[in-house]
Motif scaffolding. Sequence first.
Motif, mmCIF file in Angstrom:
data_model
loop_
_atom_site.group_PDB
_atom_site.id
_atom_site.type_symbol
_atom_site.label_atom_id
_atom_site.label_comp_id
_atom_site.label_asym_id
_atom_site.label_seq_id
_atom_site.Cartn_x
_atom_site.Cartn_y
_atom_site.Cartn_z
ATOM 1 N N ARG A 19 7.362 1.544 -1.198
ATOM 2 C CA ARG A 19 6.977 0.322 -0.490
ATOM 3 C C ARG A 19 7.473 -0.839 -1.352
ATOM 4 O O ARG A 19 7.761 -0.659 -2.539
ATOM 5 C CB ARG A 19 5.440 0.207 -0.336
ATOM 6 C CG ARG A 19 4.805 1.174 0.663
ATOM 7 C CD ARG A 19 5.200 0.893 2.096
ATOM 8 N NE ARG A 19 4.516 1.754 3.058
ATOM 9 C CZ ARG A 19 4.901 2.987 3.399
ATOM 10 N NH1 ARG A 19 5.978 3.520 2.835
ATOM 11 N NH2 ARG A 19 4.220 3.671 4.289
ATOM 12 N N GLU A 71 0.792 -1.233 0.000
ATOM 13 C CA GLU A 71 0.000 0.000 0.000
ATOM 14 C C GLU A 71 0.825 1.284 0.000
ATOM 15 O O GLU A 71 1.526 1.600 0.959
ATOM 16 C CB GLU A 71 -0.955 0.020 1.200
ATOM 17 C CG GLU A 71 -2.186 -0.840 1.009
ATOM 18 C CD GLU A 71 -1.886 -2.331 1.115
ATOM 19 O OE1 GLU A 71 -0.725 -2.698 1.370
ATOM 20 O OE2 GLU A 71 -2.821 -3.129 0.936
ATOM 21 N N LYS A 115 8.982 9.985 0.821
ATOM 22 C CA LYS A 115 9.773 9.186 1.756
ATOM 23 C C LYS A 115 9.935 7.795 1.163
ATOM 24 O O LYS A 115 8.973 7.208 0.700
ATOM 25 C CB LYS A 115 9.011 9.098 3.088
ATOM 26 C CG LYS A 115 9.815 8.497 4.202
ATOM 27 C CD LYS A 115 9.134 8.707 5.544
ATOM 28 C CE LYS A 115 10.162 8.669 6.651
ATOM 29 N NZ LYS A 115 9.708 9.367 7.834
ATOM 30 N N THR A 116 11.159 7.287 1.176
ATOM 31 C CA THR A 116 11.368 5.961 0.620
ATOM 32 C C THR A 116 11.834 5.000 1.707
ATOM 33 O O THR A 116 12.138 5.421 2.819
ATOM 34 C CB THR A 116 12.437 5.973 -0.490
ATOM 35 O OG1 THR A 116 13.657 6.438 0.085
ATOM 36 C CG2 THR A 116 12.032 6.838 -1.647
ATOM 37 N N PRO A 171 1.180 5.202 0.431
ATOM 38 C CA PRO A 171 0.423 6.214 1.167
ATOM 39 C C PRO A 171 -0.434 7.064 0.238
ATOM 40 O O PRO A 171 0.011 7.474 -0.841
ATOM 41 C CB PRO A 171 1.518 7.053 1.829
ATOM 42 C CG PRO A 171 2.670 6.121 1.985
ATOM 43 C CD PRO A 171 2.606 5.215 0.782
ATOM 44 N N ILE A 186 -7.602 5.402 -0.832
ATOM 45 C CA ILE A 186 -7.266 4.293 0.059
ATOM 46 C C ILE A 186 -8.037 3.018 -0.251
ATOM 47 O O ILE A 186 -7.997 2.070 0.519
ATOM 48 C CB ILE A 186 -7.459 4.650 1.557
ATOM 49 C CG1 ILE A 186 -8.904 5.031 1.832
ATOM 50 C CG2 ILE A 186 -6.484 5.746 1.980
ATOM 51 C CD1 ILE A 186 -9.196 5.233 3.311
ATOM 52 N N ARG A 226 -2.503 -0.113 -4.345
ATOM 53 C CA ARG A 226 -1.597 -1.231 -4.583
ATOM 54 C C ARG A 226 -1.113 -1.353 -6.021
ATOM 55 O O ARG A 226 -0.451 -2.320 -6.362
ATOM 56 C CB ARG A 226 -2.265 -2.536 -4.141
ATOM 57 C CG ARG A 226 -2.572 -2.550 -2.646
ATOM 58 C CD ARG A 226 -3.574 -3.607 -2.274
ATOM 59 N NE ARG A 226 -3.227 -4.899 -2.815
ATOM 60 C CZ ARG A 226 -2.296 -5.702 -2.328
ATOM 61 N NH1 ARG A 226 -1.611 -5.348 -1.273
ATOM 62 N NH2 ARG A 226 -2.063 -6.861 -2.880
ATOM 63 N N ARG A 265 -1.400 10.090 0.110
ATOM 64 C CA ARG A 265 -0.975 11.423 -0.325
ATOM 65 C C ARG A 265 0.052 11.359 -1.457
ATOM 66 O O ARG A 265 0.300 12.348 -2.128
ATOM 67 C CB ARG A 265 -0.405 12.203 0.861
ATOM 68 C CG ARG A 265 0.869 11.588 1.424
ATOM 69 C CD ARG A 265 1.218 12.108 2.809
ATOM 70 N NE ARG A 265 2.239 11.290 3.427
ATOM 71 C CZ ARG A 265 3.518 11.614 3.481
ATOM 72 N NH1 ARG A 265 3.931 12.739 2.966
ATOM 73 N NH2 ARG A 265 4.389 10.808 4.047
ATOM 74 N N MET A 266 0.701 10.197 -1.650
ATOM 75 C CA MET A 266 1.777 10.134 -2.634
ATOM 76 C C MET A 266 1.325 9.581 -3.983
ATOM 77 O O MET A 266 2.079 9.616 -4.955
ATOM 78 C CB MET A 266 2.901 9.239 -2.104
ATOM 79 C CG MET A 266 3.471 9.710 -0.785
ATOM 80 S SD MET A 266 4.790 8.593 -0.262
ATOM 81 C CE MET A 266 5.030 9.151 1.437
#
Lengths: 308, 704
Positions: free
Chosen positions: B159, B14, B146-147, B16, B253, B52, B18-19
């Motif tokens: 992810r 999953e 963010k990774t 996020p 989501i 996903r 916002r990204m």
Amino acid sequence: MDVQSFQELILRLQTFWAERGCVVQQPYDLEVGAGTMHPDTFLRVLGPEPWNAAYVQPSRRPADARYGENPFRLGKHYQLQVILKPSPKDVQAVYIDSLRALGIDLEIHDLRFEEDNWEAPTLGAWGVGWQVMLDGMEITQFTYFQQAGGIELEPISAEITYGLERITMFLGLSRSVYDIEWVPGGVDYGLVRHQDEVEFSKYYFEVADVEFLKQRFDGHEAEAKRCLEAGLVLPAYECALKCSHLFNVMDARGAVSVTERVALIKRVRNLSVACAHEYVASRERLGFPLLAKPRESGLGEVAQNARD
Amino acid sequence: MPGTEFLLEVRCEEIPARMLQPAIQELATRLFEELMALNLAPSEMETGFTPRRLILMLKGLDSQERDRDEELIGPPVKAAFDGEGRPTRAAEGFARKCGVEVGALQRLETDKGEYLAATRRVVGRPVSEVLAQVVPPIVEGLSWAKTMRWGVGEGPWVRPIHGLVALCDGEVVPCSVFDVQSSNETCGHLVLSPRSFAVRNIADYRRKIARRQIVMRFEERRQRLQDQLEKAAEVLGGGLVRDPELLDRLTAICEIPGIVVGRFDPAFLSLPREVLITSLRDHQSALMLESKGMLLPNFITVMDRPDDPKGRVQAGNEWVVAARLEDARFFFNEDRKTSLKQRRQRLDSLTFHAKLGSYAEKTRRITELTEEICESLGWRHEVEEAITASGLLKVDLTSEMVKEFTSLQGIVGGLYAEREEYPTAVWQAIYDQYLPASTEDSMPRGRVGQATALADRIDTLVGMFGLGLIPSGSRDPFGLRRAGQGVIRIVLEAELPLDLDLIAGKSVLLYGDLLDRSGKEILADLRAFLQDRVRHLLGLRGYAYDTIEAALAVGSSNLPELLARVDAVHTVREEPDFLSVVLAAKRIANILKEAPDHDLEDAVLKEPAEQDLHSAAEALRADIDRAEKRGDYETCLRDIAKLSEPLERFFVEVLVMDENRELRNNRIALLQRIQRMISRTARLTEVVVDKSEHRDRGESKSTG
């Protein structure tokens, strides 16, 4: 059939993870704030050695204590912690299987993974992951550890933390944590734990002797440093855990000003970081024993078993 | 012929919410650009995503790159042949590389001399080969907020990646992303249809994904949710409390868009509306319903499944919501036990900033500054209420409610003040203190709110600037840009004739010796910083940057006046006479660059053109003065534009740099006078003129 009692939940989860090659460890015998602080997570995620373990960890959060009066908040709650290193490719699927093992029929529930990144300043640690939501309720923290003790991790560990009270409450849609059954059809959570909550709340908020706590903090910090100098990382880490808990108690007692807070957190962090570095060095001196026989010890098999 | 199609699906754990949107955009744009650069742009491109999967569907691709000629440049001819005209090694090597005899090489003339050259026919690759090369680096290189890494150190990506479908006209495009090999297999929903299945092409993929009830397109998912939400609201006899941001998040989501409708105990409706909405939004991502301005005891949220066959999803959500609202009620009741006035003492132990003291000290400064602002604006009727409001402004930071819901700071204080029956202007000022939070946000209601909101922000800005904590690049940990923006918007939109320099100066004094830097430095930096905010804000309103600069250059401390100047320049800047004066102003500035001041003597003006210019300017002087005084800057600029003809004539007929010193100095004096006159309303030299266009017009005029 859903799990209906607290202990049944523990037993089923332990069995599930034992069957998937985990070392079923026991709670750490010191006060800790979370299962992550158990050396079998915080230290084992460091360095190259594989490691798969599961254990229950009573976790103390003095500031959350509520004299046994709040139906949801506890000064001590129980986590079931699973640590899988390296994180298996299908770890998410295995986790979902663990929910099925609890009798949760996912055909009638809503399961979602919502972004929730984790950071623990006192451990110099952070990770990336989700809170797992079942019908809108957070039942698990799922984290891929990226750093611990200030050290970049490789391999990466997956940490799965089940909130045991919450899950039990939620499955029974119970209105109060104290009403959940500990033993199926028998003793309930309140009978087992209520006095504990009441007394520790009173201790944390009213009775704890701040001077004494401060002395102990200083003492444990000094002892940790002595241990590190002697190359004894595990005793040193215990002292760091003591400091962390003492800080939490002082904080709950309202005895920590904003500036002190920052300073105390930094002191604990320095200890954790020092322990982390020393731990990696100590394992290296031992030749990273767990690297040698991953197969015989049943490690690294999690993914395999899960597919069977 | 429909051309070649390409299906790409990156399947992962999953992402996020916002990204997602930025990621799919980047993926699509970058692939499109790469293909464009290779002359392979598709005629159709569609995107989709769920938490996903990221999906790209390209149609109308050429099946093959076009064959093309590639020009190869070899050694310089000088180095290619020896004294006897025999090819050197360099020439032979080049010929070998091109696959021809030396004799067949061409010669190419360049700036640097003559070179050997050859044209080589490059056979175009099949498009699938191109895709196999360009796709993996684009996917691996997507930029994420963010990774993470996973496994033995795979990544970094947002992810872990699980699958890669890359199909070109039904054939798997062989490539890999990290350790994942491309294939024609994907999976359905995480829980409801986890089995993998093979897809043949885009149409087949669509069909099979849809069969699993997954809606891959964001817009369609949102529409489906919207329809369900509205239908549910209708059944409940209410309307949704609008929250498009939350609906976007909910759409991001789920793969299967379903909704859950729940109820809660109507007794909770005694909580303030803002608290209910925030609690449900922040904790449960749930929307609320209202009817005739009253909330209903229901909520609606989204689930990642089509239905709720046993009612468990509803029961679970209701259980959590009840617990959350119970918490909110507990905080509310606890907070109300202590009045705002009593709470003020607690600000002593709440740090605003380690070096700038507590919120109690901040409050004292805000109060003084509020008073100063009211006084300088002549708001005598408001000053008392403004002082009361400023004293209570930060008190809600000590409340349990704000600790739980930080987004409600200010609002909670306002609500509590309202319940404690403070005057409307007072509680609204507290409630509105963080407005405007963005460039579109609404303004604080009324003067009391404006004065306190300004005082609070200026105090923060001066304090932080005083410690050298000035935002740079993307770093702005204290939200100072937003604070600055707020100041500028309030002053501009409420048209407050407020001298910000003066107020900031007062604020510096109020800090006493707490600041690290001198007042002069602080004020200079703050002035520049606020000017930047002005530029930004006026830019958003559609003013050209040079229009803004021209007005800013004559002063910016009184913003409504500045705005009037900007507006005037904006209005007249396309008029030919005005542009002509702008060009003249630039010319004058050039001539006068380093000239010392001279006095003008009318008698020395010799040429008719200089005499005319002088008299034309003097004739306009009084009019411009008057217009400037009453703030009618458009008239000022139009008057100035009247000098266009005399100025043009002056420059055609008069040589400023005359050999005669007296004549020269007098002409300089005349231009200095003109310069002062025409640069008063706006600095004309800042205005950018499209010269080519204007020169034509200018020339035709002078020859005509």
